[in-house]
Design a protein around this motif. Structure first.
Motif, mmCIF file in Angstrom:
data_model
loop_
_atom_site.group_PDB
_atom_site.id
_atom_site.type_symbol
_atom_site.label_atom_id
_atom_site.label_comp_id
_atom_site.label_asym_id
_atom_site.label_seq_id
_atom_site.Cartn_x
_atom_site.Cartn_y
_atom_site.Cartn_z
ATOM 1 N N UNK A 108 -47.465 28.361 43.092
ATOM 2 C CA UNK A 108 -49.292 28.382 43.608
ATOM 3 C C UNK A 108 -48.736 27.659 45.211
ATOM 4 N N UNK A 109 -48.199 26.213 44.267
ATOM 5 C CA UNK A 109 -48.266 25.038 45.391
ATOM 6 C C UNK A 109 -47.271 24.806 46.420
ATOM 7 N N UNK A 110 -46.100 25.663 45.676
ATOM 8 C CA UNK A 110 -45.107 26.021 46.139
ATOM 9 C C UNK A 110 -44.974 26.983 47.203
ATOM 10 N N UNK A 111 -45.768 27.219 47.692
ATOM 11 C CA UNK A 111 -45.895 28.411 48.342
ATOM 12 C C UNK A 111 -44.707 29.535 48.351
ATOM 13 N N UNK A 112 -44.477 30.198 47.362
ATOM 14 C CA UNK A 112 -43.126 30.753 46.980
ATOM 15 C C UNK A 112 -44.123 32.219 46.336
ATOM 16 N N UNK A 113 -44.713 33.669 47.420
ATOM 17 C CA UNK A 113 -44.905 34.327 46.804
ATOM 18 C C UNK A 113 -43.953 35.982 46.309
ATOM 19 N N UNK A 114 -42.995 35.992 46.845
ATOM 20 C CA UNK A 114 -41.902 36.620 46.592
ATOM 21 C C UNK A 114 -40.347 36.043 46.736
ATOM 22 N N UNK A 115 -39.332 36.859 46.474
ATOM 23 C CA UNK A 115 -37.980 36.400 46.576
ATOM 24 C C UNK A 115 -37.638 37.187 45.413
ATOM 25 N N UNK B 61 -36.158 39.848 38.353
ATOM 26 C CA UNK B 61 -36.461 39.564 37.126
ATOM 27 C C UNK B 61 -37.586 38.382 37.093
ATOM 28 N N UNK B 62 -36.708 37.525 37.683
ATOM 29 C CA UNK B 62 -37.435 35.864 37.743
ATOM 30 C C UNK B 62 -39.248 36.353 38.417
ATOM 31 N N UNK B 63 -39.464 37.451 39.346
ATOM 32 C CA UNK B 63 -40.263 37.843 40.104
ATOM 33 C C UNK B 63 -41.431 38.670 39.507
ATOM 34 N N UNK B 64 -40.921 39.246 38.814
ATOM 35 C CA UNK B 64 -41.262 40.594 37.600
ATOM 36 C C UNK B 64 -42.061 38.761 36.340
ATOM 37 N N UNK C 195 -45.706 38.602 35.571
ATOM 38 C CA UNK C 195 -46.463 39.060 34.215
ATOM 39 C C UNK C 195 -46.995 37.628 33.782
ATOM 40 N N UNK C 196 -46.752 36.865 34.418
ATOM 41 C CA UNK C 196 -48.150 34.950 33.467
ATOM 42 C C UNK C 196 -49.299 34.857 34.577
ATOM 43 N N UNK C 197 -49.145 35.921 35.750
ATOM 44 C CA UNK C 197 -50.195 35.498 36.584
ATOM 45 C C UNK C 197 -51.134 35.982 36.022
ATOM 46 N N UNK C 198 -52.839 34.928 36.005
ATOM 47 C CA UNK C 198 -53.470 35.573 35.561
ATOM 48 C C UNK C 198 -53.412 35.360 33.919
ATOM 49 N N UNK D 223 -37.113 28.239 46.881
ATOM 50 C CA UNK D 223 -37.438 30.009 46.388
ATOM 51 C C UNK D 223 -38.309 30.228 45.006
ATOM 52 N N UNK D 224 -38.092 31.203 44.551
ATOM 53 C CA UNK D 224 -38.512 31.487 42.700
ATOM 54 C C UNK D 224 -38.204 30.426 41.996
ATOM 55 N N UNK D 225 -36.160 29.991 42.236
ATOM 56 C CA UNK D 225 -35.063 29.555 41.534
ATOM 57 C C UNK D 225 -35.765 28.851 41.449
ATOM 58 N N UNK D 226 -35.896 27.619 42.856
ATOM 59 C CA UNK D 226 -36.612 26.684 42.615
ATOM 60 C C UNK D 226 -37.886 26.103 41.599
ATOM 61 N N UNK D 227 -38.890 26.873 41.771
ATOM 62 C CA UNK D 227 -39.672 27.077 41.415
ATOM 63 C C UNK D 227 -39.665 26.747 39.505
ATOM 64 N N UNK D 228 -38.947 27.769 39.592
ATOM 65 C CA UNK D 228 -38.326 27.738 37.869
ATOM 66 C C UNK D 228 -38.120 26.233 37.682
ATOM 67 N N UNK D 229 -36.819 26.083 38.217
ATOM 68 C CA UNK D 229 -35.996 24.551 37.744
ATOM 69 C C UNK D 229 -37.341 23.536 37.777
#
Length: 347
Positions: free
Chosen positions: A30-37, A41-44, A48-51, A307-313
């Motif tokens: 949320x802070x990094x502003x990444x909605x899609x990407x 599998x990482x997006x899913x 799944x974690x949201x909420x 992107x999502x990979x950077x968020x995960x890292x």
């Protein structure tokens, strides 16, 4: 001097640790502003974690809340809850200045509702929980859930006015008391069950998973039949409609039961025990992931254009550092820094 933690409580520590990891992933995204990407599998996984992570946090808070007040007189329980609510609202509002999706200040309201309903029997408690869950969609027919929101920027107009603050706190914020306090009540109910019993633990795993599956199935079927009412039958946390509440409570219950089973059977494994200290100081680590974790990301320029990979890292790096800090800290101190401060100021 440290006290020995029971296996049951250590199972809850593991669940709190997992909830913290999930919250860090969701909040960094949320802070990094990444909605899609991509990757998909990482997006899913993030969806799944949201909420769900936050719901797990609140259910666990309800369990700890009920257990902590179990041996206190009524007047003492009310006084302690009032002081802790003031502390959490104050801390949460300071956190809100940095991260508007803060959940801590909501806890102050959750706990006040919880202490009022604490004397109720289990059936009455479940009845109140169900009533709160149903009340939200009924109220949404009369109040505009979108009022104040700019959904593109996730900015909330009028928050610092009394009507806007109360509306955000009670009805249409990130974790509004109505209906999110129902998660706390569910945790209070679970605290009254035989959590040390293997049958109870397995029932939580199976029953929780079944409820989550049922909620998602009903959501898909209802939206297919009545697409115009997709929000009413949705399982996303905003707006928190009944099927989302059922799914969130189901996932939380299943994870808590699974953690209790894992710790009861394999609690002495060294790798598993490295996760437990973080579960005992989630308030400290939650605040730190915003003030320190997001502060570092801002200094690195990672709050935009990633992107999502950077968020995960980023989230994984923070979690590993947090786990290490918690393991070192608990070798010398029983409570985390903010946990100690709260106990010091409210006791």
């Amino acid at each position: 001097m440290k006290t020995q933690t029971s296996p049951r409580l250590e199972g809850l520590d593991l669940a709190r640790c997992l909830a913290l990891v999930g919250m860090v992933l969701v909040n960094f995204r949320l802070a990094m502003g990444v909605e899609h990407g991509k990757p998909t599998w990482l997006a899913h996984a993030f969806e799944a974690l949201q909420g769900r992570s936050a719901a797990l946090f609140v259910v666990l808070a309800g369990m700890g809340f009920a257990m902590g007040l179990r041996r206190l007189a009524r007047s003492e329980a009310i006084a302690l809850t009032l002081r802790r609510s003031i502390f959490l609202v104050t801390l949460g509002m300071l956190n809100f200045l940095v991260f508007p999706a803060d959940i801590i200040h909501y806890y102050g309201v959750y706990f006040l509702v919880g202490v009022v309903l604490l004397p109720l029997g289990s059936r009455a408690l479940l009845g109140c929980m169900a009533g709160i869950v149903v009340a939200f969609p009924l109220l949404s027919f009369f109040l505009d859930y979108n009022q104040g929101w700019n959904w593109t920027t996730l900015e909330y107009a009028g928050f610092w006015t009394l009507p806007g603050f109360l509306r955000h706190l009670l009805f249409n914020g990130f974790h509004p008391a109505l209906p999110w306090v129902a998660f706390l009540l569910w945790g209070m109910f679970l605290a009254r069950t035989a959590l040390h019993n293997t049958r109870t633990q397995v029932a939580m795993v199976v029953g929780g998973a079944a409820c989550a599956f049922l909620a998602h199935w009903l959501s898909a079927e209802a939206i297919a039949l009545w697409p115009a009412y997709a929000d009413l039958f949705g399982v996303s946390p905003m707006p928190p409609m009944p099927l989302y509440m059922l799914a969130g409570a189901g996932v939380a219950t299943s994870i808590i039961g699974l953690c209790l089973v894992i710790v009861a059977r394999w609690g002495q494994f060294a790798g598993l025990r490295l996760l437990l200290p973080a579960g005992r100081m989630t308030l400290t680590l939650y605040i730190a992931h915003i003030f320190i974790g997001m502060g570092v990301l801002e200094a690195m320029g990672w709050l935009t254009g990633q992107g999502l990979v950077q968020v995960a890292v980023a989230a994984t790096t923070y979690c590993l550092l947090a786990l290490t800090f918690a393991c070192v800290w608990t070798k010398f101190f029983e409570h985390g820094p903010l946990e100690w401060l709260m106990r010091r100021l409210t006791r």
